[in-house]
Design an enzyme around this catalytic site. Structure first.
Site, mmCIF file in Angstrom:
data_model
loop_
_atom_site.group_PDB
_atom_site.id
_atom_site.type_symbol
_atom_site.label_atom_id
_atom_site.label_comp_id
_atom_site.label_asym_id
_atom_site.label_seq_id
_atom_site.Cartn_x
_atom_site.Cartn_y
_atom_site.Cartn_z
ATOM 1 N NE ARG A 161 0.177 1.509 3.353
ATOM 2 C CZ ARG A 161 1.103 2.408 3.529
ATOM 3 N NH1 ARG A 161 2.385 2.063 3.577
ATOM 4 N NH2 ARG A 161 0.819 3.682 3.652
ATOM 5 N N GLY A 162 0.241 2.422 -0.149
ATOM 6 C CA GLY A 162 1.004 3.651 -0.347
ATOM 7 C C GLY A 162 1.055 3.897 -1.849
ATOM 8 C CB ALA A 163 0.269 6.923 -3.851
ATOM 9 N NE ARG A 180 -6.309 0.843 -1.509
ATOM 10 C CZ ARG A 180 -5.608 1.434 -0.541
ATOM 11 N NH1 ARG A 180 -4.301 1.254 -0.455
ATOM 12 N NH2 ARG A 180 -6.201 2.211 0.339
ATOM 13 C CD GLN A 236 -3.126 2.596 6.903
ATOM 14 O OE1 GLN A 236 -3.688 2.994 7.931
ATOM 15 N NE2 GLN A 236 -3.798 2.388 5.781
ATOM 16 C CG ASP A 270 -3.201 8.118 -1.498
ATOM 17 O OD1 ASP A 270 -3.062 8.592 -0.356
ATOM 18 O OD2 ASP A 270 -2.871 6.958 -1.800
ATOM 19 C CG ASN A 325 -2.254 11.643 2.495
ATOM 20 O OD1 ASN A 325 -1.754 10.724 1.848
ATOM 21 N ND2 ASN A 325 -1.884 11.906 3.732
ATOM 22 C CE LYS A 326 -5.045 5.740 4.618
ATOM 23 N NZ LYS A 326 -6.041 4.874 3.923
HETATM 24 O O1 MRU Z 1 -4.545 3.243 2.347
HETATM 25 P P1 MRU Z 1 -3.075 3.463 2.204
HETATM 26 O O2 MRU Z 1 -2.284 2.907 3.343
HETATM 27 O O3 MRU Z 1 -2.563 2.989 0.871
HETATM 28 O O4 MRU Z 1 -2.913 5.038 2.248
HETATM 29 C C1 MRU Z 1 -1.632 5.587 2.071
HETATM 30 C C2 MRU Z 1 -1.583 7.064 2.177
HETATM 31 O O5 MRU Z 1 -2.566 7.732 2.352
HETATM 32 C C3 MRU Z 1 -0.231 7.702 1.964
HETATM 33 O O6 MRU Z 1 -0.121 8.874 2.708
HETATM 34 C C4 MRU Z 1 -0.057 8.052 0.477
HETATM 35 O O7 MRU Z 1 -0.344 6.930 -0.325
HETATM 36 C C5 MRU Z 1 1.308 8.530 0.177
HETATM 37 S S1 MRU Z 1 2.506 7.232 0.253
HETATM 38 C C6 MRU Z 1 4.015 7.870 -0.138
#
Ligand code: MRU
Length: 352
Positions: free
Chosen positions: A49-51, A92, A199, A240, A250-251
């Site tokens: 996970r993470g963009a 996603r 996370q 994201d 973002n999250k």
């Molecule tokens: O749901 P996730 O854990 O994939 O969400 C991740 C985030 O919101 C991060 O802040 C974002 O993807 C940036 S990662 C460098």
């Protein structure tokens, strides 16, 4: 300070090897997806996970989809690739890096000068690995560019995980922290635990602690108190998807933090690679926001923490309006308001 960061996704002995992030912090375990379906699942279930990391995973997922292809000609091969990309795109919806990476691999194949299927398969793998390698360099540059903004601070607050685990290496929001540490300046980091999937607690706290960077874990509802006591001098988060006007998805919880930062007179920095910008969207209102399983909110692991059958709202992301964003740190430089013009200028796109 010298330490070797973990490698969340790699190509090793002819297989994709991914740290299973759902098992952290208890266990550093790896999965080795063999099929595109297994990769889809790993993305959906947040094992990766993470963009930027899901972009890399999706590109490697394309290779898994076509590696045993029996396509009789190039058109058939491209059609198989297109189907696999459409399938991976359903995993996603919010992080644009996923779509960016899929399109990039498809474009590389479309531009190929060979019709040889084995060579085209190899090209898919090479493009996916190039995306991985470039992301590492990109994150390092984000770290270098962001370092002057944070150099004189004592501590920053971050949300979710935008660190090494969310990228090829170094992260985005945490990249300046790692970069400064490598130059001998160790910042303290306050990490929001990041409900509902933690996370911040499971991943950010784990990777910073492992790197020897002082990290203090807080629950999300403690951020205002941390700011009010002057314990942090800036907020730095990842993204994201960033719209053309600088609105940032973002999250979930990021938007609230941005408002808190403004009220406490603290800079609110977003760190992201150029691949996280979606200039086809005028504003954040157009960003698709993933909604996830209500069980993530009603349960702590397998244990219920809410009455059975209760209504739940579980968006995985929110959108922070550009007016709260002090600056966006990218590999190409720092972008400041007015975002509409400056995004184009710093990213050097869309101009004749
Ligand atoms: O749901 P996730 O854990 O994939 O969400 C991740 C985030 O919101 C991060 O802040 C974002 O993807 C940036 S990662 C460098």
């Amino acid at each position: 300070m010298h330490y070797e960061p973990v490698t969340p996704i790699r190509w090793h002995n002819g297989q994709v090897e991914i740290i299973d992030q759902t098992r952290l912090p208890g266990e550093l375990a790896f999965i080795r997806p063999q099929t595109v379906e297994e990769m889809w699942d790993a993305i959906k279930q947040l094992k990766v996970r993470g963009a930027p990391a899901i972009g890399i995973a999706a590109a490697l997922g394309l290779y898994l989809a076509v590696k045993d292809s029996r396509a009789g000609n190039r058109a058939e091969f491209e059609n198989e690739l297109k189907k696999a990309a459409a399938y991976l795109a359903t995993s996603r919806p919010t992080a644009v890096n996923l779509f960016w990476a899929l399109q990039r691999v498809e474009a590389a194949i479309a531009a190929a000068t060979t019709d040889d299927i084995a060579a085209l398969k190899e090209l898919v793998l090479r493009e996916a690995l190039a995306i991985r390698d470039e992301d590492e360099a990109t994150c390092r540059a984000i770290g270098r560019n962001g370092a002057p903004l944070l150099r004189d601070l004592e501590a920053v607050l971050t949300h979710c995980n935008a660190g090494t685990l969310a990228t090829a290496r170094y992260g985005t929001a945490l990249a300046p922290v790692y970069y400064l540490a490598s130059c001998g300046k160790v910042l303290k980091v306050f990490a929001d635990e990041t409900r509902p999937l933690l996370q911040g607690a499971r991943l950010t706290a784990w990777e910073l602690h492992r790197a020897g960077i002082p990290v203090t874990l807080i629950t999300d509802n403690m951020a205002a108190a941390v700011m009010a006591r002057g314990l942090v001098q800036a907020v730095v988060v990842g993204a994201d998807r960033i719209a053309a006007n600088g609105d940032v998805a973002n999250k979930i919880g990021t938007y609230g933090l941005a408002i808190l930062a403004k009220d406490h007179g603290l800079p609110f920095y977003v760190a992201a690679p150029a691949s996280t910008f979606d200039l086809s969207l005028k504003s954040g209102e157009e960003i698709p926001i993933e909604e996830r399983d209500p069980a993530e909110v009603t349960h702590f692991g397998l244990r219920p923490t809410a009455p059975e059958g209760i209504d739940v709202f579980n968006p995985a992301f929110d959108v922070t309006p550009n007016r709260y964003v002090t600056a966006i740190i990218t590999e190409k430089g720092i972008i400041r308001p007015p975002y509409q013009e400056n995004i184009l200028q710093v990213l050097d796109v869309g101009r004749a």
